[in-house]
Design a protein around this motif. Structure first.
Motif, PDB file in Angstrom:
ATOM      1  N   UNK A 120       0.835  -1.199   0.000  1.00  0.00           N
ATOM      2  CA  UNK A 120       0.000   0.000   0.000  1.00  0.00           C
ATOM      3  C   UNK A 120       0.872   1.251   0.000  1.00  0.00           C
ATOM      4  N   UNK A 121       0.456   2.223  -0.772  1.00  0.00           N
ATOM      5  CA  UNK A 121       1.139   3.515  -0.792  1.00  0.00           C
ATOM      6  C   UNK A 121       0.666   4.361   0.388  1.00  0.00           C
ATOM      7  N   UNK A 122       1.546   5.219   0.914  1.00  0.00           N
ATOM      8  CA  UNK A 122       1.107   6.135   1.973  1.00  0.00           C
ATOM      9  C   UNK A 122       0.115   7.158   1.414  1.00  0.00           C
ATOM     10  N   UNK A 123      -0.671   7.765   2.314  1.00  0.00           N
ATOM     11  CA  UNK A 123      -1.603   8.815   1.900  1.00  0.00           C
ATOM     12  C   UNK A 123      -1.685   9.858   2.996  1.00  0.00           C
ATOM     13  N   UNK A 124      -2.058  11.068   2.620  1.00  0.00           N
ATOM     14  CA  UNK A 124      -2.211  12.148   3.584  1.00  0.00           C
ATOM     15  C   UNK A 124      -3.464  11.929   4.416  1.00  0.00           C
ATOM     16  N   UNK A 125      -3.317  12.118   5.723  1.00  0.00           N
ATOM     17  CA  UNK A 125      -4.467  11.983   6.614  1.00  0.00           C
ATOM     18  C   UNK A 125      -5.403  13.157   6.410  1.00  0.00           C
ATOM     19  N   UNK A 126      -6.704  12.902   6.328  1.00  0.00           N
ATOM     20  CA  UNK A 126      -7.654  14.002   6.172  1.00  0.00           C
ATOM     21  C   UNK A 126      -7.754  14.829   7.452  1.00  0.00           C
ATOM     22  N   UNK A 127      -7.910  16.109   7.296  1.00  0.00           N
ATOM     23  CA  UNK A 127      -7.935  17.020   8.447  1.00  0.00           C
ATOM     24  C   UNK A 127      -9.121  16.775   9.372  1.00  0.00           C
ATOM     25  N   UNK A 164      -8.391  14.888  12.706  1.00  0.00           N
ATOM     26  CA  UNK A 164      -7.298  15.379  13.553  1.00  0.00           C
ATOM     27  C   UNK A 164      -7.576  15.312  15.050  1.00  0.00           C
ATOM     28  N   UNK A 165      -8.792  15.605  15.485  1.00  0.00           N
ATOM     29  CA  UNK A 165      -9.053  15.635  16.925  1.00  0.00           C
ATOM     30  C   UNK A 165      -9.068  14.248  17.577  1.00  0.00           C
ATOM     31  N   UNK A 166      -9.113  13.175  16.774  1.00  0.00           N
ATOM     32  CA  UNK A 166      -9.195  11.832  17.334  1.00  0.00           C
ATOM     33  C   UNK A 166      -7.939  10.997  17.134  1.00  0.00           C
ATOM     34  N   UNK A 167      -6.941  11.536  16.490  1.00  0.00           N
ATOM     35  CA  UNK A 167      -5.745  10.736  16.161  1.00  0.00           C
ATOM     36  C   UNK A 167      -4.490  11.442  16.625  1.00  0.00           C
ATOM     37  N   UNK A 168      -3.412  10.671  16.716  1.00  0.00           N
ATOM     38  CA  UNK A 168      -2.100  11.291  16.892  1.00  0.00           C
ATOM     39  C   UNK A 168      -1.239  10.815  15.733  1.00  0.00           C
TER      40      UNK A 168
END
Length: 123
Positions: free
Chosen positions: A107-114, A117-121
């Protein structure tokens, strides 16, 4: 523990580019599947030949986690192909201490959707 040791030796050899040691873990009649491309590789010799002829040999390799028990083992790792990471999962099924079947997912990396943000680190 013998299988876990063999797996650790396999990934260390793969990272070092030692093709013979890397493929010692496989039965002669092992089958390896790449579901994303629809390819099935039959036999340790064909698998080693395929990997030995890769035109863009990996420039880095990092095991993230190995889990398993008995005949079924899963490894999560990253492969660096000259600056492009591939997040990879290997699922190995063992018979008599050697790999009889392996399935690998890439799998290729992908940008995390904004919006998450409040639930992830971030790593």
């Amino acid at each position: 523990m013998a299988i876990r040791t063999a797996i650790d030796q396999h990934w260390a050899a793969s990272a070092a580019g030692d093709q013979d040691a890397e493929h010692a873990i496989y039965h002669d009649d092992a089958v390896c599947e790449y579901p994303q491309s629809g390819e099935v590789i039959h036999g340790r010799k064909n698998l080693q030949a395929l990997r030995s002829h890769h035109p863009g040999k990996p420039s880095g390799f990092k095991v993230r986690r190995v889990t398993g028990d008995g005949a079924l083992w899963v490894t999560e790792y990253t492969i660096d192909y000259q600056g492009k990471l591939a997040y990879t999962v290997s699922i190995m099924t063992f018979r008599d201490g050697k790999v009889a079947h392996e399935t690998q997912y890439f799998a290729d990396p992908f940008d995390a959707p904004s919006w998450r943000a409040e639930w992830v680190e971030r790593e």
